[in-house]
Design a protein around this motif. Structure first.
Motif, PDB file in Angstrom:
ATOM      1  N   ALA A 175       0.972  -1.321   0.004  1.00 20.90           N
ATOM      2  CA  ALA A 175       0.268   0.165  -0.177  1.00 20.90           C
ATOM      3  C   ALA A 175       1.197   0.743  -0.083  1.00 20.90           C
ATOM      4  N   ALA A 193      -0.517   5.183   4.811  1.00 20.98           N
ATOM      5  CA  ALA A 193      -0.842   3.913   3.963  1.00 20.98           C
ATOM      6  C   ALA A 193      -1.855   3.013   5.211  1.00 20.98           C
ATOM      7  N   SER A 203      -2.705   5.324   0.872  1.00 16.13           N
ATOM      8  CA  SER A 203      -3.700   4.905  -0.358  1.00 16.13           C
ATOM      9  C   SER A 203      -4.351   3.931   1.242  1.00 16.13           C
TER      10      SER A 203
END
Lengths: 418, 478
Positions: B225, B260, B229
């Motif tokens: 990730a 993330a 994200s």
């Protein structure tokens, strides 16, 4: 194999006395045991390197040691210097008999030999070393139904470069009651391997104190192994300071129903010290109770290890077992490795354990200093507050009064290094 | 009542059936040649082959760990076949219509939403049938978002740079015995990459099945990730009944870069063996994630299957303010044995971790929690809270707790608590008095016991998990 172990095996083969029949089994096990490394689970956090290549003198010198007995405490004193019992106490209360390990009457030999190595689990390396080498210690027998009011105070003093292998076997007869204080002290380079086995018979009571005050270069490996029969009671208080190597194994075996064990342990470690407490509680039978509280304060660059195992066997229904371990770290380079373990094979039980690690409450410190208490005093007070409940719970008030200044001095030492 | 229990106890494993699909399978045995052949079949580049061989050489020098609280006969690694692919793979299906109908029927029986149900459920499935990913759907929709979700064997060709950069970085080849074995012989698995600042538009899901007899399954999953994200990944398993123990040694690596978040949920229901534990799956899994600054990794698992479970999903909290979570329900019954837990390695400042573990033991099973919480000296003001509760059903099972707490930072706070109890007579009495039969009552009490974990699961999964627990508990009440 380490030089220490090789030497122990070699010396063990020369031992020939009334315990030899029991020693042989341990010798066979010892010969198969390898020297613990970081990969040995029970020594994962404690290095025995400081002992690996060492050999010490045993029981050859009889130096002078300054020792004062506990003020205000009327006790039966057993003082060992380098493993030599200074004086066998006379005029013992009726129902109490104490024999020195080197000179055990034949009638006592029979039962003591039988009990030797029964409460102690066989896997302890230094327990095995003690099995084959133990050459000093006492056999204590409390007759049925007798309450011994005077505590028995056992002290070990060891000179530099000396080693003692001590074995204590205590039998508390049915409905009898006794208090034992085991007291190890000193700071010179030496080794104490002190193993005690206690057999508390039906409805008997044992009040046990173990003070492990050996610091600096004084290496200590010790074991306290208690077997409880039906309705037997144990009330144990352990206070440990650390040294280069200080390890204690505490085993409590519930062998009879309705046995009760209360264990309070404190460890206080000053700069660079190491202390390792491994406690194992075996509930072999139902309706028994264990209440274990362990508190520790760890100072600069010191390492504390606690492994608290509670094992509930298949038949131990209706067990109540609780283990609680709280730790304070005084600095960022202090270390604690704690592992409270539960192994449970019976379903109708109530078991819990908890462990916490944290630092001293900063707001409490601020509160006190803002009210004019100096920082040093406040630190001592707060540290004391953390463990004071356990000192208060000691059944012997005189002993608690004696202990408090010792602990206070300890805190001053720990804080001065901060 | 006792007939009913007897009935339930003797019930066959519901997902137990063997599909007849022709397979291309290696003869049992493991040597360098097998590793080379697997690599060749996959058409892997040279660097991948070298990577596998390095792992294999490391594995040969390692010893199988024996510290877990598990008891099983020694595994003969030479008696296992290390590759098996559904034969119809040879002419690669282009769409679902081309997929072997029997394979689809298998999924149908398991209720996997592969067709339109899957569209409704919004789930993209990368189905691993034995060792080769057969079907991947929703790829396009994910591509739109820039999300890469494909079999790892495909990623090796298509995205070699990403794979090279992250493969083996969280779980290196020499990490442990089973991970090293996986590195050498892994056949397939999933690869996920979520680009910077992207929130994955749907929950990603892989269903694993072990089908070919005597075939070990070695998946490898890698999820990356990128900064800022977010992804939620579901893994669920079930396997047909068979007699020989099957070895399963998967590796899952998660990389959560700065800010993330990865949520990884597992429902594991592999064949646990018969009432004597014969024939169940041996599940030795290495799962680990690394959190960079402000990142978060959350593991949620519901473990009800396998004869042997050896699994410790872990978080390395490397970046400051990163968060690790572990929520687990492990249920063992019959002769199942589970040794599972987590490791939380706190390296960064202000890192936080939460561990909630619920173990339920019934029958003659053994269920252990084994966890490690490590506060390094750099982990100033880090925080951990651990709670592990065990519930015992019946007097022949075992529940064990082995928590390791290692702290070398004074400002870090670690709290651990564990309790063990049984379903109390009072609770049962109260439920039964209100008209619930004992089985329902236990199921309800157990569901309540696990509530904290179930609420962490995505909704559909939570329902499935609850149902699974209910089915698993049938016949455990006495």
């Amino acid at each position: 194999m380490s030089a220490y172990l090789a030497n122990a095996i070699e010396q063990g083969q020369l031992v020939n006395d009334w315990l030899t029949p029991k020693r042989l089994g341990s010798m066979a096990l010892l010969q198969q045991t390898s020297w613990p490394t970081r990969k040995t689970e029970s020594w994962k956090y404690t290095s025995v390197r400081s002992l690996e290549k060492k050999t010490f003198e045993r029981g050859t010198t009889n130096d002078e040691h300054a020792f004062s007995s506990i003020a205000g405490l009327d006790a039966i004193e057993l003082v060992f210097v380098n493993g030599v019992l200074q004086q066998l106490p006379e005029g013992l209360p009726a129902g109490l008999s104490i024999a020195s390990l080197e000179n055990v009457p034949e009638s006592t030999q029979v039962w003591a030999r039988e009990q030797f190595n029964v409460a102690k689990p066989s896997q302890h390396l230094f327990g095995l070393v003690n099995d084959v080498l133990a050459d000093n210690g006492v056999i204590v027998d409390v007759a049925e139904g007798v309450t011994i009011d005077t505590p028995i105070h056992l002290v070990n003093l060891v000179s530099e470069n000396n080693e003692t292998q001590q074995r204590v076997i205590v039998r508390v007869g049915q409905n009898a009651k006794v208090t034992m204080i085991e007291h190890n002290t000193g700071s010179v380079e030496s080794l104490v391997n002190h193993v005690a086995e206690y057999f508390v018979e039906e409805s008997a009571e044992l009040e046990l104190y173990r003070f492990s005050f050996r610091t600096e270069k004084a290496l200590t490996v010790s074991g306290a192994h208690v077997q409880l029969a039906k309705k037997a009671k144990l009330n144990a208080t352990i206070v440990g300071f650390g040294s280069e190597l200080s390890r204690m194994d505490l085993d409590v075996l519930h062998r009879g129903e309705n046995a009760f064990a209360k264990i309070n342990a404190i460890y206080l470690l000053a700069k660079g010290e190491h202390f390792d407490l491994h406690s194992t509680i075996e509930h072999e039978i139902g309706h028994c109770v264990t209440d274990e509280t362990v508190r520790g304060i760890v100072g600069e660059k010191a390492t504390a290890v606690f492994n608290g195992r509670i094992h509930i066997h298949r038949d131990a229904q209706k067990t109540l077992a609780e283990l609680n371990n709280k730790n304070l770290l005084l600095t960022d380079d202090a270390k604690i490795n704690t592992k409270p373990e539960l192994e449970i094979y019976a379903d109708d039980v109530r078991c819990a354990h908890g462990a916490t690690v944290a630092e001293l409450d900063k707001s409490a410190l601020y509160y006190m200093t803002s009210r004019g208490v100096s920082r040093d005093t406040a630190l001592v007070m707060l540290n004391f507050g953390f463990i004071n409940a356990l000192v208060d719970e000691m059944p012997n008030a005189v002993l608690a009064e004696w202990l408090r200044p010792i602990l206070k001095e300890r805190f001053v030492k720990m804080n001065a290094e901060l | 009542m006792s007939d009913q229990i007897e009935d339930a106890i003797n019930r066959e494993y519901e997902a137990g059936f063997v599909s007849n699909i022709e397979s291309e399978t290696f003869a049992p045995g493991l040597d360098e040649d097998v590793v080379r052949r697997i690599s060749a079949i996959k058409g892997e580049p040279e660097w991948m082959l070298q990577w596998r061989l390095k792992a294999f050489r490391v594995w040969q020098k390692m010893e199988e760990p024996d510290w877990a609280h598990l008891n099983y006969p020694k595994i003969d690694y030479q008696s296992i076949s290390y590759y098996s692919a559904p034969k119809s793979m040879a002419d690669k299906p282009k769409s679902l219509d081309e997929v072997d109908p029997e394979l689809l029927a298998t999924y149908e029986k398991l209720g996997i939403p592969l067709h339109e149900q899957e569209m409704l459920a919004g789930v993209a499935v990368d189905a691993v049938f034995d060792s080769v990913s057969v079907v991947t759907t929703f790829r396009e929709k994910l591509e739109e978002a820039g999300v890469i979700f494909c079999p790892i064997s495909e990623a090796v060709h298509k995205y070699p740079d990403l794979v090279k950069q992250y493969l083996g970085k969280v779980v290196p080849q020499h990490d442990n015995y089973f991970a090293a074995l996986n590195c050498a012989v892994f056949t397939d698995g999933s690869f996920v990459y979520i680009p910077k600042g992207t929130r994955c538009p749907m929950e990603l899901s892989t269903y694993f099945r072990i089908n070919e007899q005597n075939t070990g399954q070695f998946e490898r999953t890698l999820i990356v990730a990128d900064e800022g994200s977010h992804v939620s990944y579901l893994e669920g398993c079930t396997a047909p009944q068979r007699d020989e123990n099957q070895l399963h040694a998967a590796v899952v690596e998660l990389v959560a870069l700065d800010d993330a978040e990865i949520k990884y949920s597992t429902v594991q229901n592999w064949y646990p063996g018969d009432e004597n534990g014969k024939g169940g799956i041996y599940n030795f899994v290495t799962k680990r994630g690394i959190c960079h600054t402000n990142a978060k990794i959350s593991w949620t698992q519901v473990e009800t299957g396998s004869a042997i479970t050896w699994k410790y999903p872990s978080c390395i909290l490397k970046g400051d303010n990163s968060v690790g979570e572990f929520y687990s329900v492990a249920l063992t019954r019959g002769a199942q044995q589970a040794d599972t837990g987590t490791k939380m390695i706190h390296l960064g400042k202000n890192t936080k971790s939460t561990i909630i573990s619920k173990g339920i033991s019934a029958g003659r099973s053994n269920n252990s929690y084994r966890g490690l919480v490590q506060m390094h000296s750099t982990a100033g003001k880090a925080r951990n809270f651990t709670q592990c509760d065990s519930l015992l059903i019946g007097d022949k099972c075992g529940a064990h707790t082995f928590p390791y707490v290692e702290s070398s930072n004074a400002s870090a706070i670690v709290e651990h608590e564990a309790t063990t109890s049984k379903v109390s007579d009072d609770q049962m009495f109260l439920c039964q008095q209100r008209g619930l039969d004992p089985e329902k009552a236990v199921s309800m009490i157990v569901n309540g016991f696990c509530k904290e974990v179930f609420k962490e699961l995505p909704m559909e999964f939570a329902v499935e998990a609850g149902k699974l627990l209910e089915i698993s508990l049938e016949g455990s009440v006495g």
